[in-house]
Design an enzyme around this catalytic site. Structure first.
Site, mmCIF file in Angstrom:
data_model
loop_
_atom_site.group_PDB
_atom_site.id
_atom_site.type_symbol
_atom_site.label_atom_id
_atom_site.label_comp_id
_atom_site.label_asym_id
_atom_site.label_seq_id
_atom_site.Cartn_x
_atom_site.Cartn_y
_atom_site.Cartn_z
ATOM 1 N N SER A 141 -18.889 -46.989 31.400
ATOM 2 C CA SER A 141 -17.618 -47.675 31.602
ATOM 3 C C SER A 141 -17.902 -49.003 32.282
ATOM 4 C CB SER A 141 -16.704 -46.820 32.493
ATOM 5 O OG SER A 141 -15.590 -47.567 32.952
ATOM 6 N N TYR A 155 -15.451 -41.967 40.285
ATOM 7 C CA TYR A 155 -15.672 -42.350 38.886
ATOM 8 C C TYR A 155 -16.666 -43.509 38.796
ATOM 9 C CZ TYR A 155 -14.511 -43.568 34.039
ATOM 10 O OH TYR A 155 -14.570 -43.837 32.694
#
Length: 243
Positions: A141, A155
């Site tokens: 990501s 995350y």
């Protein structure tokens, strides 16, 4: 059908980016196996592709090394080899700040987003080394290269870990003919958005990337000749700032 004769394992293949990648690889002639903890969404992915060879379904938990070992062993017995591994299984949580996040949620995110891909890579690499050929694609990501408040503490940390894992293994294994690519998507319209602390509007979802956009990038990487290695690939919505 650029990938005819190849066999691919796609984790997190029941929804979102993983499902789109599985279908895109199958359309290019790949024999694809989708895995995840729940069979129902995996079967929905398999049903979305009506061509041949059909997408195969095999439930497994990437956090459980024994489960991953059984999955890889089954694939090697069934298909003889795993040419492509796509690590797409991942989660996020609603409570994302250091202040609000329970420690056990940190553990859960790191296990699934970082240790899970490690377990899968560790399981498939011996066969790839023996053949001196293979491709591993890690769906990271932009939160794994630019930490921010949107992704959150756990995350971002997990995706930074995945990015470092992919780059390190790619450098170690390149001389053996094994290629590793980290893909860094920006915002993508997937079920993970439902975990956002602030709900995402339909208008916002329409402006950001769709899962098939990321899938097209993965197919491009997989279609390159073995002499070409793409260590990192970033894809973001046209309107999303990046610096």
């Amino acid at each position: 059908m650029q990938l005819a004769g190849k066999t691919a394992l796609v984790t997190g293949g029941g929804t979102g980016i993983g499902a789109a990648i599985a279908v895109a690889l199958a359309r290019e002639g790949c024999r694809v196996v989708v895995t995840g903890r729940r069979e129902e969404p995996l079967r929905a992915t398999a049903a979305a592709f009506e061509g041949t060879p059909p997408i195969a379904v095999r439930a497994a938990d990437v956090v459980d090394r024994d489960s991953v070992g059984r999955l890889v062993g089954w694939m090697q017995g069934e298909f003889g080899r795993i040419d492509i591994l796509v690590n797409s299984a991942g989660i996020n949580i609603p409570k994302r700040s250091m202040l609000d996040m329970p420690p056990e949620e940190w553990d859960r995110v790191l296990r699934i987003n970082a240790t899970g891909p490690y377990n899968c890579m560790h399981a498939v690499l011996p066969g790839m080394r023996e053949r001196r050929d293979g491709l591993i694609v890690n769906i990271s990501s932009v939160s794994g290269i630019r930490a921010g408040t949107v992704g959150g503490v756990a995350y971002s940390a997990s995706k930074f870990a995945l990015a470092a894992l992919g780059l390190s293994v790619g450098n170690e294994e390149s001389a053996r003919g094994i290629r590793v690519t980290n893909v860094y998507p920006g915002e993508v319209d997937t079920p993970i958005l439902e975990q956002r602390p602030t709900p995402v509007t339909p208008e916002h979802r329409a402006r950001i990337l769709q899962p098939e956009d990321v899938a097209a990038a993965v197919v491009m990487v997989a279609s390159l000749p073995p002499r070409a290695r793409v260590p990192e690939l970033m894809i973001v919505p046209a309107a999303q700032p990046f610096s």
